[in-house]
Design a protein around this motif. Structure first.
Motif, mmCIF file in Angstrom:
data_model
loop_
_atom_site.group_PDB
_atom_site.id
_atom_site.type_symbol
_atom_site.label_atom_id
_atom_site.label_comp_id
_atom_site.label_asym_id
_atom_site.label_seq_id
_atom_site.Cartn_x
_atom_site.Cartn_y
_atom_site.Cartn_z
ATOM 1 N N THR A 136 34.981 45.985 27.752
ATOM 2 C CA THR A 136 34.177 45.441 28.851
ATOM 3 C C THR A 136 35.037 45.195 30.084
ATOM 4 O OG1 THR A 136 34.509 43.186 28.032
ATOM 5 C CG2 THR A 136 32.543 44.362 27.273
ATOM 6 N N PHE A 137 35.963 46.105 30.347
ATOM 7 C CA PHE A 137 36.897 45.903 31.449
ATOM 8 C C PHE A 137 36.168 45.696 32.771
ATOM 9 C CE2 PHE A 137 40.769 46.194 33.757
ATOM 10 C CZ PHE A 137 40.473 46.875 34.926
ATOM 11 N N SER A 138 35.102 46.425 33.000
ATOM 12 C CA SER A 138 34.431 46.390 34.303
ATOM 13 C C SER A 138 33.850 45.023 34.626
ATOM 14 C CB SER A 138 33.338 47.448 34.368
ATOM 15 O OG SER A 138 32.342 47.180 33.404
ATOM 16 N N THR A 139 33.587 44.218 33.611
ATOM 17 C CA THR A 139 33.023 42.890 33.854
ATOM 18 C C THR A 139 33.998 41.778 33.503
ATOM 19 O OG1 THR A 139 32.018 42.852 31.659
ATOM 20 C CG2 THR A 139 30.662 43.698 33.468
ATOM 21 N N THR A 140 35.250 42.141 33.243
ATOM 22 C CA THR A 140 36.272 41.165 32.889
ATOM 23 C C THR A 140 36.973 40.653 34.140
ATOM 24 O OG1 THR A 140 36.667 42.216 30.743
ATOM 25 C CG2 THR A 140 38.438 40.845 31.620
ATOM 26 N N THR A 141 37.232 39.356 34.165
ATOM 27 C CA THR A 141 37.986 38.773 35.266
ATOM 28 C C THR A 141 39.475 39.014 35.055
ATOM 29 O OG1 THR A 141 36.330 37.069 35.691
ATOM 30 C CG2 THR A 141 38.578 36.622 36.436
ATOM 31 N N MET A 142 40.108 39.604 36.055
ATOM 32 C CA MET A 142 41.532 39.904 36.016
ATOM 33 C C MET A 142 42.240 39.129 37.123
ATOM 34 S SD MET A 142 41.786 42.163 33.580
ATOM 35 C CE MET A 142 43.457 42.728 33.859
ATOM 36 N N GLY A 143 43.491 38.783 36.884
ATOM 37 C CA GLY A 143 44.242 38.041 37.883
ATOM 38 C C GLY A 143 45.674 38.506 37.985
ATOM 39 N N TRP A 144 46.259 38.219 39.135
ATOM 40 C CA TRP A 144 47.687 38.426 39.346
ATOM 41 C C TRP A 144 48.338 37.075 39.622
ATOM 42 C CZ3 TRP A 144 50.424 42.802 38.643
ATOM 43 C CH2 TRP A 144 49.746 44.026 38.628
ATOM 44 N N PHE A 145 49.465 36.857 38.979
ATOM 45 C CA PHE A 145 50.288 35.688 39.205
ATOM 46 C C PHE A 145 51.694 36.160 39.520
ATOM 47 C CE2 PHE A 145 47.747 32.034 37.717
ATOM 48 C CZ PHE A 145 46.654 32.705 37.206
ATOM 49 N N ARG A 146 52.530 35.243 40.003
ATOM 50 C CA ARG A 146 53.932 35.582 40.223
ATOM 51 C C ARG A 146 54.807 34.369 39.929
ATOM 52 N NH1 ARG A 146 53.918 36.276 46.857
ATOM 53 N NH2 ARG A 146 53.681 34.057 47.377
ATOM 54 N N GLN A 147 56.058 34.648 39.585
ATOM 55 C CA GLN A 147 56.996 33.576 39.301
ATOM 56 C C GLN A 147 58.288 33.844 40.068
ATOM 57 O OE1 GLN A 147 57.489 32.720 35.143
ATOM 58 N NE2 GLN A 147 58.461 30.766 35.581
ATOM 59 N N PRO A 148 58.462 33.137 41.183
ATOM 60 C CA PRO A 148 59.699 33.291 41.957
ATOM 61 C C PRO A 148 60.886 32.744 41.168
ATOM 62 C CG PRO A 148 57.956 32.285 43.266
ATOM 63 C CD PRO A 148 57.518 32.248 41.838
ATOM 64 N N PRO A 149 62.091 33.138 41.514
ATOM 65 C CA PRO A 149 63.268 32.643 40.799
ATOM 66 C C PRO A 149 63.356 31.121 40.828
ATOM 67 C CG PRO A 149 63.857 34.435 42.276
ATOM 68 C CD PRO A 149 62.442 34.089 42.564
ATOM 69 N N GLY A 150 63.491 30.523 39.666
ATOM 70 C CA GLY A 150 63.653 29.083 39.566
ATOM 71 C C GLY A 150 62.402 28.270 39.807
ATOM 72 N N LYS A 151 61.257 28.934 39.906
ATOM 73 C CA LYS A 151 60.006 28.214 40.179
ATOM 74 C C LYS A 151 58.984 28.494 39.090
ATOM 75 C CE LYS A 151 60.610 28.206 45.201
ATOM 76 N NZ LYS A 151 59.978 28.512 46.515
ATOM 77 N N GLU A 152 57.893 27.754 39.139
ATOM 78 C CA GLU A 152 56.829 27.933 38.172
ATOM 79 C C GLU A 152 55.934 29.113 38.568
ATOM 80 O OE1 GLU A 152 56.392 23.329 36.588
ATOM 81 O OE2 GLU A 152 54.701 24.323 37.549
ATOM 82 N N ARG A 153 55.209 29.584 37.595
ATOM 83 C CA ARG A 153 54.271 30.682 37.820
ATOM 84 C C ARG A 153 53.152 30.202 38.745
ATOM 85 N NH1 ARG A 153 52.999 34.392 32.700
ATOM 86 N NH2 ARG A 153 55.259 34.033 32.627
ATOM 87 N N GLU A 154 52.800 31.042 39.712
ATOM 88 C CA GLU A 154 51.773 30.661 40.682
ATOM 89 C C GLU A 154 50.721 31.755 40.822
ATOM 90 O OE1 GLU A 154 54.329 30.053 44.091
ATOM 91 O OE2 GLU A 154 53.880 32.052 44.866
ATOM 92 N N PHE A 155 49.551 31.323 41.186
ATOM 93 C CA PHE A 155 48.414 32.222 41.349
ATOM 94 C C PHE A 155 48.563 33.072 42.594
ATOM 95 C CE2 PHE A 155 44.158 33.710 41.331
ATOM 96 C CZ PHE A 155 43.656 33.578 42.620
ATOM 97 N N VAL A 156 48.139 34.336 42.494
ATOM 98 C CA VAL A 156 48.169 35.241 43.645
ATOM 99 C C VAL A 156 46.748 35.697 44.008
ATOM 100 C CG1 VAL A 156 48.967 37.480 44.497
ATOM 101 C CG2 VAL A 156 50.492 36.056 43.102
ATOM 102 N N ALA A 157 46.045 36.292 43.055
ATOM 103 C CA ALA A 157 44.721 36.841 43.364
ATOM 104 C C ALA A 157 43.942 37.057 42.072
ATOM 105 C CB ALA A 157 44.840 38.161 44.117
ATOM 106 N N THR A 158 42.622 37.114 42.204
ATOM 107 C CA THR A 158 41.773 37.396 41.055
ATOM 108 C C THR A 158 40.572 38.220 41.495
ATOM 109 O OG1 THR A 158 40.584 36.416 39.182
ATOM 110 C CG2 THR A 158 40.428 35.269 41.274
ATOM 111 N N ILE A 159 40.059 39.009 40.562
ATOM 112 C CA ILE A 159 38.871 39.809 40.817
ATOM 113 C C ILE A 159 37.898 39.563 39.672
ATOM 114 C CG2 ILE A 159 39.847 41.871 39.699
ATOM 115 C CD1 ILE A 159 38.355 43.518 41.878
ATOM 116 N N SER A 160 36.635 39.343 40.027
ATOM 117 C CA SER A 160 35.666 38.873 39.050
ATOM 118 C C SER A 160 34.307 39.487 39.334
ATOM 119 C CB SER A 160 35.585 37.353 39.123
ATOM 120 O OG SER A 160 34.661 36.832 38.214
ATOM 121 N N TRP A 161 33.619 39.876 38.274
ATOM 122 C CA TRP A 161 32.273 40.445 38.385
ATOM 123 C C TRP A 161 31.277 39.300 38.527
ATOM 124 C CZ3 TRP A 161 30.588 45.132 39.293
ATOM 125 C CH2 TRP A 161 29.287 45.508 38.964
ATOM 126 N N ARG A 162 30.590 39.298 39.670
ATOM 127 C CA ARG A 162 29.740 38.152 39.969
ATOM 128 C C ARG A 162 28.329 38.580 40.341
ATOM 129 N NH1 ARG A 162 32.692 33.222 40.698
ATOM 130 N NH2 ARG A 162 34.631 33.627 39.564
#
Length: 134
Positions: A28-54
């Motif tokens: 069900t990939f086409s209706t699954t919510t996907m996201g991108w996160f990133r983790q800079p050096p020495g920092k916590e993981r942070e949200f970047v973007a998400t795509i969602s079927w609405r």
């Protein structure tokens, strides 16, 4: 079993562009919510973007949401025929340097809420390094 695999990271100069890809398995990939996160050096993981079927007013479509730090510079999109989500990054800055992770959530979200914290995502890729040189 769900698999998530990122690719496309690398070294780029300030102001340059890069496109990350994320291949995900699942019927069900086409209706699954996907996201991108990133983790800079020495920092916590942070949200970047998400795509969602609405649900819109008259039909369903993909909807996107971005962190303020990347809004206007990054674009998330997907190709359902390839079970792949992309992150097009432009006007890159040194502070964009991080390991970038793709993630998939099995949760259902509607209205104006978009999942933007790591614990809301259930399957993660191994990460791909993006380095922006000054």
């Amino acid at each position: 079993q769900v698999n998530v695999v990122e690719s496309g990271g690398g070294l780029v100069q300030t102001g340059g562009s890069l496109r990350l890809s994320c291949a995900a398995s699942g019927p069900t990939f086409s209706t699954t919510t996907m996201g991108w996160f990133r983790q800079p050096p020495g920092k916590e993981r942070e949200f970047v973007a998400t795509i969602s079927w609405r649900a819109g007013s008259t039909y369903y479509s993909d909807s996107t949401y971005y962190s303020d730090s990347v809004k206007g510079r990054f674009t998330i999109s997907r190709d359902n025929a390839k079970n792949t989500v992309y992150l097009q990054m432009s006007s890159l800055k040194p502070e964009d340097t991080a390991v970038y992770y793709c993630a998939l959530t099995v949760g259902y979200y509607s209205g104006n809420y978009y999942p933007s914290v790591p614990y809301e995502y259930h399957h993660w890729g191994q990460g791909t390094q993006v380095t922006v040189s000054s």
